[in-house]
Design an enzyme around this catalytic site. Structure first.
Site, PDB file in Angstrom:
ATOM      1  N   ASP A 179     -23.584  14.376 -38.518  1.00  0.00           N
ATOM      2  CA  ASP A 179     -24.372  13.169 -38.726  1.00  0.00           C
ATOM      3  C   ASP A 179     -24.679  13.077 -40.224  1.00  0.00           C
ATOM      4  O   ASP A 179     -24.556  14.070 -40.954  1.00  0.00           O
ATOM      5  CB  ASP A 179     -25.658  13.266 -37.897  1.00  0.00           C
ATOM      6  CG  ASP A 179     -26.580  12.095 -38.153  1.00  0.00           C
ATOM      7  OD1 ASP A 179     -26.100  10.948 -38.131  1.00  0.00           O
ATOM      8  OD2 ASP A 179     -27.780  12.327 -38.391  1.00  0.00           O
ATOM      9  N   ASP A 210     -29.790  15.483 -36.075  1.00  0.00           N
ATOM     10  CA  ASP A 210     -31.224  15.787 -36.053  1.00  0.00           C
ATOM     11  C   ASP A 210     -32.081  14.718 -35.394  1.00  0.00           C
ATOM     12  O   ASP A 210     -33.260  14.940 -35.141  1.00  0.00           O
ATOM     13  CB  ASP A 210     -31.738  16.008 -37.477  1.00  0.00           C
ATOM     14  CG  ASP A 210     -31.840  14.702 -38.257  1.00  0.00           C
ATOM     15  OD1 ASP A 210     -30.994  13.815 -38.029  1.00  0.00           O
ATOM     16  OD2 ASP A 210     -32.756  14.579 -39.087  1.00  0.00           O
ATOM     17  N   ASP A 265     -28.890  11.184 -31.894  1.00  0.00           N
ATOM     18  CA  ASP A 265     -27.814  12.178 -31.868  1.00  0.00           C
ATOM     19  C   ASP A 265     -27.794  12.979 -30.573  1.00  0.00           C
ATOM     20  O   ASP A 265     -26.809  13.670 -30.285  1.00  0.00           O
ATOM     21  CB  ASP A 265     -27.966  13.163 -33.045  1.00  0.00           C
ATOM     22  CG  ASP A 265     -27.835  12.475 -34.391  1.00  0.00           C
ATOM     23  OD1 ASP A 265     -26.952  11.605 -34.512  1.00  0.00           O
ATOM     24  OD2 ASP A 265     -28.606  12.800 -35.309  1.00  0.00           O
TER      25      ASP A 265
END
Length: 611
Positions: free
Chosen positions: A310, A505, A509
């Site tokens: 990410d 995080d 996600d």
């Protein structure tokens, strides 16, 4: 507690078996063979009974292991009058289980040490006095005193000018970290400097240490695929052992040879090496700030070939940082930051809070703003030191000041402009951006050396922003404008290239973390959903923790395989020698004990894997 009781039981059986063997040898040397056989038998029976109980429990769970071989060898030795051999086998088996308990206890040392440091009380500032309170009484906003040597009881921020913290128990870093006012403090960190004040930001139940406790409890309950594979191989090994023992008896007519074969095969390194090596790996990874939720994800982590990252909070810092301060007139850069941050104290917007933190980090004493008027998401106007100040987006400031507050070069992709006007005139602007974490290029290169073939970025940000942030990193692909379900689809698609790890995080996600072979959450205090869905939690928000995590996972799996292959090879060679009459039951028992000790000591090498 269960582990403690089992450890005491294993130790007790070892003492009984040892006393029976030594006592019988003493009686035999004294010329009392009948008494010696009774003492040897007395030392064997408790071990055999405990073994049978364990076998019944395993069978009730649908598990068949090599403990059956140990029971067969002791029973056969007693039946055919080889009481000395049975006594040696009993000592060998109880010694092996005690050694295994010791090894697992040693492997859990890092985790136990981590959890033993959890403080029970805290020192609270209340009405001008200091009061000792239970952790459950602490609430966000409480001001705590952290004395030298104290462990931070909850997550918070430094409320004094500075603090020196030892985070080695959480991150493995040996050097203390110096923090300024407003910097975040993880619970579990030790004060290595002068006493300082800590402003609590989380209750104890939601702090880093509480999360670690919950994750550690879960980390020791799973069983790795390699361990399950070992169970399946145990059935094959059991069949081979029984067949070879029966063949030796059938073709020679000597039942003692069958006993010798059974003795050499007891117990098998398959049931010792794998759990010890993997538990040692879990412990070693925790030492480096990588909390792996059990043996199964540890083994899976060792086989990852594709890594999906990410962007916000993972590849980048996740917090806006000042890139540049531009002045349009007589105001200095410090004055621009001073006016903007002082007024932004009244706003809870992340950009505003980042400006305040940057000013405080520079040691600025910010005054209380007056005559405030905030337009949500746009900006704030008010009075600072008797001067009219407007801070916010360029359009908001331009409209409020009646002049262009947006002059200057346009921002780079992903950057945010905070414009400032003082006394109705444009004063300057602050350029802020979510910066790439330092050392990313080197880290990704190191990860490729560890066997990661493909590294991709998956983000919901615009493509222009994603490409600008990752320029020069050499990623295999950049996927932008993704929704949470599209991230899941990317994970599933990437599986055609091998096992996939997803690192993130945020709440968005969590689905992708759950879909990946291994999901990694950034920081124990990240979004609860992502930490819950993840298989691995990095205890600090530092992506470089992935590197020791991979090294430990692959090293532990390699050591487990080495132990199994070497142990099984030596056991089979010993069984063949016993079947041919070259090894007596007593010699076979001693040989297998040497093999087991060597296998367990080799498995413990996982505790010394260097990162």
């Amino acid at each position: 507690m269960q582990f403690f009781i089992q450890d005491r039981l294993n130790t007790g059986l070892l003492v009984i078996a040892l006393a029976g063997l030594v006592g019988g040898l003493g009686l035999s040397l004294a010329g009392l063979p009948d008494a010696a056989e009774l003492v040897w038998t007395a030392g064997v029976v408790p071990v055999l009974v405990a073994l049978v109980v364990e076998i019944v429990r395993s069978l009730s769970r649908g598990e068949v292991g090599l403990d059956i071989v140990a029971a067969l060898s002791m029973s056969a030795a007693l039946f055919f009058g080889e009481t000395l051999a049975a006594s040696v086998v009993a000592l060998m088996y109880s010694g092996g289980t005690a050694l295994e308990s010791f090894a697992e206890g040693r492997a859990r040392f890092e985790m136990r040490d981590l959890l033993s440091r959890v403080p029970r009380t805290a020192t609270l500032h209340r009405d001008g006095t200091l009061e000792e309170v239970d952790l459950g009484a602490i609430e966000p906003g409480d001001l705590l005193l952290i004395r030298q040597g104290d462990v931070a009881p909850v997550d918070g921020t430094v409320a004094s000018d500075r603090a020196m913290l030892d985070q080695s128990a959480l991150t493995g870093e040996s050097m203390p970290v110096r923090l300024a006012r407003g910097n975040e403090v993880m619970s579990g960190s030790t004060n290595a400097g002068e006493a300082f004040d800590l402003m609590a930001t989380h209750p104890a139940s939601d702090s880093t240490y509480a999360g670690i406790v919950r994750l550690v409890e879960a980390a020791q309950k799973s069983k790795a695929p390699m361990a399950r594979l070992a169970d399946r191989y145990s059935l094959v090994f059991l069949a081979v052992t029984v067949a070879l023992a029966f063949a030796a008896w059938w073709f020679t007519g000597d039942p003692v040879r069958a006993v010798a074969v059974l003795v050499v095969a007891t117990p098998c390194p398959l049931i010792l090496a794998v759990p010890v090596a993997l538990v040692a790996g879990l412990s070693r990874a925790a030492h480096f700030g990588v909390l792996i939720k059990g043996a199964k994800p540890l083994e899976a982590m060792a086989q990852i070939s594709s890594l999906i990252l990410d962007k916000t909070g993972t590849l980048t810092d996740g917090r806006p940082q000042i890139v540049a301060i531009q002045s349009y007139g007589a105001h200095s850069e410090d004055e621009i930051l001073y006016f903007a941050a002082a007024l932004d104290q009244a706003s809870k917007h992340p950009i505003a809070q980042a400006l305040v933190a940057a000013a405080e980090a520079r040691g600025m004493q910010l005054p209380v703003p007056q005559n405030l008027d905030e337009t949500a998401g746009e900006g704030v106007s008010g009075t600072i030191d008797g001067r009219a100040v407007i801070v916010g987006g360029t359009g908001f400031v331009s409209a409020g000041a009646g002049a262009s507050g947006a002059s200057g070069a346009p921002a780079e992709p992903g950057a945010v402009i905070v414009a400032l006007a003082v006394d109705g005139q444009p004063a300057g602007r602050v350029v802020m951006a979510d910066a790439l974490r330092s050392g990313m290029a080197g880290l990704l290169t190191s990860l490729r050396r560890e066997g990661i073939d493909r590294i991709l970025l998956a983000t919901g940000d615009r493509r222009a922003v994603a490409e600008a942030v990752t320029e020069g990193l050499g990623l295999d692909a950049v996927r932008a404008d993704l929704t949470p379900d599209q991230k899941v689809l990317l994970v599933l698609t990437e599986r055609k290239n091998g096992p996939v790890m997803m690192v993130g995080d945020g709440v968005n996600d969590a689905p992708a973390l759950a879909a990946a072979d291994i999901g990694v959450a950034m920081g124990a205090r990240g979004a609860a959903a992502s930490a819950e869905a993840a298989d691995v939690v990095l205890l600090v928000d530092q992506l470089d923790r992935l590197l020791p995590g991979f090294k430990v996972a692959r090293g532990s799996r390699r050591i487990a395989l080495q132990s199994v292959i070497a142990g099984i090879g030596l056991s089979i060679a010993g069984m063949i020698a016993a079947a041919l009459g070259y090894i007596t039951p007593v010699q076979g028992a001693i040989l297998q004990e040497v093999i087991d000790v060597a296998v367990i000591l080799n498995a413990l090498r996982a505790l010394r894997i260097k990162a």
